[in-house]
Scaffold this motif. Structure first.
Motif, mmCIF file in Angstrom:
data_model
loop_
_atom_site.group_PDB
_atom_site.id
_atom_site.type_symbol
_atom_site.label_atom_id
_atom_site.label_comp_id
_atom_site.label_asym_id
_atom_site.label_seq_id
_atom_site.Cartn_x
_atom_site.Cartn_y
_atom_site.Cartn_z
ATOM 1 N N ARG A 325 -12.699 -15.473 -3.702
ATOM 2 C CA ARG A 325 -14.152 -15.304 -3.756
ATOM 3 C C ARG A 325 -14.878 -16.577 -3.311
ATOM 4 N NH1 ARG A 325 -16.844 -11.196 -6.380
ATOM 5 N NH2 ARG A 325 -18.558 -12.657 -6.791
ATOM 6 N N GLY A 371 -17.065 -13.983 -2.047
ATOM 7 C CA GLY A 371 -17.576 -13.370 -3.260
ATOM 8 C C GLY A 371 -19.000 -12.854 -3.090
ATOM 9 N N GLU A 372 -19.805 -13.585 -2.327
ATOM 10 C CA GLU A 372 -21.173 -13.140 -2.054
ATOM 11 C C GLU A 372 -21.164 -11.840 -1.259
ATOM 12 O OE1 GLU A 372 -25.141 -14.696 0.391
ATOM 13 O OE2 GLU A 372 -23.488 -16.080 -0.040
ATOM 14 N N VAL A 374 -18.748 -9.622 -1.245
ATOM 15 C CA VAL A 374 -18.267 -8.581 -2.157
ATOM 16 C C VAL A 374 -19.428 -8.043 -2.997
ATOM 17 C CG1 VAL A 374 -16.844 -8.158 -4.204
ATOM 18 C CG2 VAL A 374 -15.889 -9.388 -2.260
ATOM 19 N N ASP A 375 -20.266 -8.942 -3.491
ATOM 20 C CA ASP A 375 -21.400 -8.533 -4.309
ATOM 21 C C ASP A 375 -22.414 -7.738 -3.489
ATOM 22 O OD1 ASP A 375 -20.198 -9.845 -6.393
ATOM 23 O OD2 ASP A 375 -21.413 -11.676 -6.196
ATOM 24 N N ILE A 376 -22.611 -8.129 -2.241
ATOM 25 C CA ILE A 376 -23.517 -7.382 -1.365
ATOM 26 C C ILE A 376 -22.987 -5.974 -1.139
ATOM 27 C CG2 ILE A 376 -24.369 -7.228 1.012
ATOM 28 C CD1 ILE A 376 -24.578 -10.296 1.000
ATOM 29 N N ALA A 378 -21.063 -4.312 -3.156
ATOM 30 C CA ALA A 378 -21.196 -3.577 -4.415
ATOM 31 C C ALA A 378 -22.620 -3.061 -4.604
ATOM 32 C CB ALA A 378 -20.801 -4.475 -5.582
ATOM 33 N N SER A 379 -23.611 -3.858 -4.214
ATOM 34 C CA SER A 379 -25.006 -3.421 -4.340
ATOM 35 C C SER A 379 -25.312 -2.261 -3.414
ATOM 36 C CB SER A 379 -25.946 -4.590 -4.039
ATOM 37 O OG SER A 379 -25.840 -4.990 -2.684
ATOM 38 N N ALA A 383 -17.330 -0.486 -3.134
ATOM 39 C CA ALA A 383 -16.474 -1.379 -3.923
ATOM 40 C C ALA A 383 -15.431 -2.026 -3.019
ATOM 41 C CB ALA A 383 -15.797 -0.600 -5.042
ATOM 42 N N THR A 385 -12.820 -5.818 -2.696
ATOM 43 C CA THR A 385 -12.349 -7.066 -3.272
ATOM 44 C C THR A 385 -12.486 -8.173 -2.239
ATOM 45 O OG1 THR A 385 -10.063 -6.767 -2.522
ATOM 46 C CG2 THR A 385 -10.667 -5.790 -4.660
#
Length: 563
Positions: A325, A371-372, A374-376, A378-379, A383, A385
């Motif tokens: 991440r 990691g950023e 991945v979060d984008i 997810a939003s 999903a 990793t």
């Protein structure tokens, strides 16, 4: 006097090629993706030692040395012409952290004096399945002696069983060439003609498209003599023998080396390239060389790029995800404008633009942590990793990892190298492909002849505009605008909009990612070269220069067209 080549093609040089998968950063990344401690952890840029066995004319090694000025790089090759050319280029680029050695690896492996340091990385591309078993054993002894504990090795080779259908063609070419007078280019030229006649006579063994197979994918981008030089080095070596992964792993084990994964990140994703039924067969097998070899029976992989470590230190999946991440990514290819399709092994992957556009919005604005991204994702209700994000984006050559601090010294070192490379592209010996140092990713990129000429123009102070840069390309290449086909510039799509298929054993050619702008536009070979080069330069100015700027290849003043 005996034959010093031991059956290897030694009368002609190998074609120019740059192989970014040999970069220290790539080896470190694959280790992280596979849950293994890399030779160097991400962060600062400590000093390290790197060796390439069979470095050829040093294109890859010189680019990597320029992108990693904190490292000490050694290239070994037994062909004097290769070392002489590599040394000339090193002196032009003023690279003090790079040295070349003309030597037989057998002699070096058994030299009682300790001639080299303990290396953090040792790589060999296109060597292991082209040399005798005695030389293979010498390479293993060299690895055992000079690769430090925790160090990584990269070994590429023609793989079985994928090469099985091609082996009768190689034997026919080799045996016919042994009776032909002339240099290796002439010998392979006549051998290919003989192979064509044999296929036209409807051989029951040789496929009717045998000659097309030899000139497949990347090789078709080269001019005729370069194609033949590639074929000579590929097929006319007396010790030519594709290898099973299991057998190579046995060799490496003698040097206490353990397999980690392949240098193509996306290939390490579990089950990629396999059907559900094939996964059922593979999943019951324990991890190890036999499992990996069995996968090759399903994937029909013809060329392997394997990474090993001397002393494998594992960490669990949770630690891997946390560490990944934090890995920074920078774009290295032109931003996709539609769904991206990518062939990996025997399957095809598709990146739907609608799902990845938010990721691209962030990535192409500035380097981002995995990691950023991945979060984008997810939003956007997708999903993923960090392992998947990094494997897919780097495996599809859309992003490059940034594992080290970028230093002013690194920028300046890459600048000197790239300026020298761009100037030499149309020198006494034209270079249809050149290797650029990428300081931001501590890696290398392949560029084609048009891009090299554009870069040369920028280094000479030309504005980042299509008209003056097109005129410069035509001038340095000696190409008349009205010519229908240039003799010095390689503009041979047809693979235009899709990433290139892999050619067994052949180096990556222009047309992919940041280095492939001249393969992204719709070319018409029937048009005059002036029009074709104008279109190519337009693509480079509009799409490639911004990527080069992010990667530190050019500075802001060079990459921005004047208003």
């Amino acid at each position: 006097m005996g034959d010093w080549t031991d059956g290897y093609v030694g009368d002609i040089e190998y074609i120019n090629g740059c192989y970014p998968e040999q970069a220290p950063a790539r080896l470190d990344l694959i280790c992280l993706l596979c849950g293994v401690e890399p030779p160097r952890a991400p962060g600062a840029a400590p000093a390290f030692d790197y060796c390439e066995i069979g470095c050829g004319n040093g294109t890859t090694l010189a680019a990597l040395a320029a992108a990693n000025p904190e490292g000490r790089f050694v290239g070994i090759d037994f062909l004097p012409a290769h070392i002489a050319r590599a040394e000339d280029a090193r002196l032009r680029a003023q690279q003090d952290n790079l040295s070349f050695v003309e030597a037989d690896i057998l002699a070096l492996a058994d030299d009682p004096g300790s001639r080299f340091p303990q290396f953090d990385y040792i790589t060999l591309h296109g060597v292991f399945s082209w040399v005798s078993s005695e030389v293979q054993a010498g390479i293993v002894r060299f690895l055992a002696r000079y690769l430090k504990p925790g160090g990584a090795a990269y070994v590429s080779y023609n793989a079985l069983p994928g090469w099985t259908p091609i082996m009768p063609m190689q034997r026919l070419l080799f045996e016919y060439a042994s009776g032909v007078q002339g240099d290796s280019v002439e010998r392979v030229r006549q051998s290919v003609d003989f192979l064509r006649k044999a296929t036209e006579a409807q051989s029951r063994i040789l496929p009717r498209d045998a000659v097309d197979t030899l000139f497949s994918t990347d090789v078709t981008n080269l001019l005729p003599d370069d194609r033949l030089a590639y074929l000579a080095h590929e097929f006319l070596n007396a010790r030519w023998q594709p290898l099973y992964h299991r057998d190579v792993a046995r060799h490496m084990a003698e040097a206490k080396l353990t397999f980690v994964g392949t240098a193509t990140p996306v290939e390490n994703i579990g089950g990629v390239g396999l059907s559900d039924a094939q996964r059922e067969v593979v999943d019951v097998l324990p991890d190890g060389p036999f499992r990996e070899t069995t996968k090759d029976y399903f994937n029909n992989r013809m060329f392997r790029r394997d990474i090993y470590v001397r002393g494998r230190r594992r960490f669990d999946a949770e630690v891997r995800e946390a560490r990944l991440r934090e890995v920074m990514l920078a774009p290295c290819g032109i931003r996709p404008k539609e769904d991206v399709k990518f062939d990996v092994l025997s399957s095809s992957l598709t990146l739907p633009l609608a799902s990845y556009d938010p990721i691209f919005d962030a990535l192409y604005s500035q380097p981002c942590a995995a990691g950023e991204l991945v979060d984008i994702a997810a939003s956007a209700d997708r999903a993923m990793t960090a392992t998947e994000v990094i494997s897919i984006l780097t495996g599809m050559d859309l992003a490059m990892p940034i594992l080290r601090d970028v230093t002013t010294e690194g920028i300046q070192s890459a600048y000197r190298h790239n300026r020298s490379v761009a100037q030499a592209a149309f020198g006494m010996t034209r270079q249809l492909r050149s290797g650029l140092a990428v300081p931001v990713g501590h890696s290398a990129r392949t560029i084609g002849s048009v891009e090299a000429a554009v870069l040369d123009g920028l280094f000479r102070g030309l504005p980042a505009q299509v008209e003056p840069l097109t005129a410069h390309v035509l001038d340095v290449s000696g190409t008349a605008p009205e010519e229908v086909r240039g003799k010095q510039v390689a503009l041979d799509p047809p693979q235009l909009d899709a990433p290139q298929a892999e050619a067994a054993g052949d180096p990556a050619a222009p047309g992919k990612g940041a280095e492939g702008s001249e393969g992204r536009w719709r070319d018409d070979p029937s048009r005059p070269m002036g029009e074709r080069i104008t279109l190519a330069v337009t693509g480079i100015v509009e799409e490639t220069l911004p990527v080069w700027r992010q990667l530190g290849i050019v500075d802001d003043s060079m990459a921005q067209p004047p208003r």
